[in-house]
Write a protein that holds these residues in place. Structure first.
Motif, short mmCIF file in Angstrom:
data_model
loop_
_atom_site.label_atom_id
_atom_site.label_comp_id
_atom_site.label_asym_id
_atom_site.label_seq_id
_atom_site.Cartn_x
_atom_site.Cartn_y
_atom_site.Cartn_z
N UNK A 128 5.93 -3.56 -10.60
CA UNK A 128 7.43 -3.83 -11.11
C UNK A 128 7.93 -4.59 -9.93
N UNK A 129 7.77 -4.07 -8.83
CA UNK A 129 8.43 -4.66 -7.56
C UNK A 129 8.02 -6.29 -7.59
N UNK A 130 6.93 -6.79 -7.91
CA UNK A 130 6.27 -7.82 -7.53
C UNK A 130 7.12 -8.77 -8.79
N UNK A 184 12.13 -6.64 -5.66
CA UNK A 184 12.74 -5.72 -4.99
C UNK A 184 11.60 -4.63 -4.23
N UNK A 185 11.46 -4.44 -3.10
CA UNK A 185 10.62 -3.60 -2.59
C UNK A 185 10.90 -2.06 -3.09
N UNK A 186 9.56 -1.55 -3.11
CA UNK A 186 9.37 0.01 -3.53
C UNK A 186 10.03 0.84 -2.48
N UNK A 187 10.98 1.55 -3.05
CA UNK A 187 11.66 2.76 -2.02
C UNK A 187 10.57 3.86 -2.25
N UNK A 188 9.82 3.88 -1.14
CA UNK A 188 8.69 4.92 -1.28
C UNK A 188 9.31 6.31 -0.98
N UNK A 203 1.87 6.60 -9.59
CA UNK A 203 3.17 6.11 -9.66
C UNK A 203 3.39 5.02 -8.81
N UNK A 204 2.89 4.68 -7.67
CA UNK A 204 3.21 3.84 -6.63
C UNK A 204 2.57 2.41 -7.09
N UNK A 243 0.81 -1.12 -0.15
CA UNK A 243 0.02 -0.04 -0.16
C UNK A 243 0.93 1.36 -0.17
N UNK A 244 0.41 2.32 -0.42
CA UNK A 244 0.90 3.70 -0.68
C UNK A 244 1.09 4.10 0.74
#
Length: 253
Positions: free
Chosen positions: A87-89, A93-97, A80-81, A50-51
């Motif tokens: 893409x992270x799935x 790689x985990x999203x760098x929020x 964008x998130x 989640x964002x």
């Protein structure tokens, strides 16, 4: 003026250069269908990331006294998130929020700088130009009409006034860049060099590429567009750098 993912995609397109031979997202197409699919997949998977919107200030940034409000930032960031999460799935790689928030804020600041500069130069976008761009966007998304394109965006929470506003801003920025760039053309040598580079990349990829490069004459028009697009992108980057140097920008993230 409200700006979210539709304008965000366009600004990225301006700054990195359009890919005339690339996929639909890069040349401005299929963005509404892609975002809609991502939203549906997100809703179908409650375990999806989640964002993180905690701590976002009411005024995310100020550009020469013009405020970018929280609502505007949240709209752009959530879109964008969603893409980054998809893409992270795939990458694992985990999203760098934190980094993503900075990128979104930077994009909104850049857009505002371009809009302000267009106003300074008395550059405007007519209703006819907005209608023409809507027709182009509808066609790029594989939709038969502007009404169908607008309906697809309305399903994602945008109203017609907001859509027209964003498209008008797209046209404004394009006209600004064209004004700054002047007469941009691609020489035969530049086009040939790009073709040779693509051929070399294809040969290096070998059998994994899956297909041969078409003859030069067949792809020359697309390559000319690509070269011209990259030149305009360089102009846009240079102009943005100048605007940032002279601007009073405060980011509150």
């Amino acid at each position: 003026m409200r700006k979210n993912w539709l304008l965000g995609f366009f600004l990225a397109l301006v700054l990195v250069g359009a890919s005339a031979c690339g996929g639909t997202d890069e040349d401005g197409g299929d963005t509404s269908n892609g975002a809609q699919q991502q939203q549906e997949e997100k809703q179908a998977d409650p375990s999806a990331p989640q964002a993180d919107l905690e701590g976002i200030p009411e005024v995310v940034a100020e550009v020469n006294g013009e405020e970018i409000p929280r609502e505007e930032f949240v709209q752009a960031y959530e879109a964008q998130f969603q893409q980054a999460a998809m893409q992270s799935q795939t990458s694992g790689q985990e999203v760098d929020q934190d980094q993503l928030k900075k990128q979104v804020a930077d994009s909104l600041v850049s857009t505002e700088l371009f809009v302000q500069e267009a106003a300074e130069r008395d550059i405007s976008a007519s209703d006819q130009e907005v209608d023409q761009r809507l027709k182009q966007l509808a066609a790029q998304n594989g939709l038969e009409s502007v009404d169908a394109f607008v309906a697809a965006l309305e399903e994602q929470g945008m109203d017609r006034e907001e859509i027209d506003s964003q498209v008008r801003t797209q046209v404004l920025i394009e006209r600004l860049i064209e004004s700054e760039a002047g007469d941009v053309s691609a020489s035969k040598q530049e086009v040939r060099a790009m073709y040779d580079e693509l051929v070399a990349q294809q040969e290096q990829a070998g059998e994994q590429a899956g297909q041969e490069m078409p003859p030069f004459a067949e792809v020359r028009p697309q390559l000319e567009e690509q070269v011209e697009s990259e030149k305009k992108s360089e102009v846009a980057q240079s102009l943005l750098q100048e605007l940032r140097e002279d601007a009073d920008v405060v980011v509150n993230l």
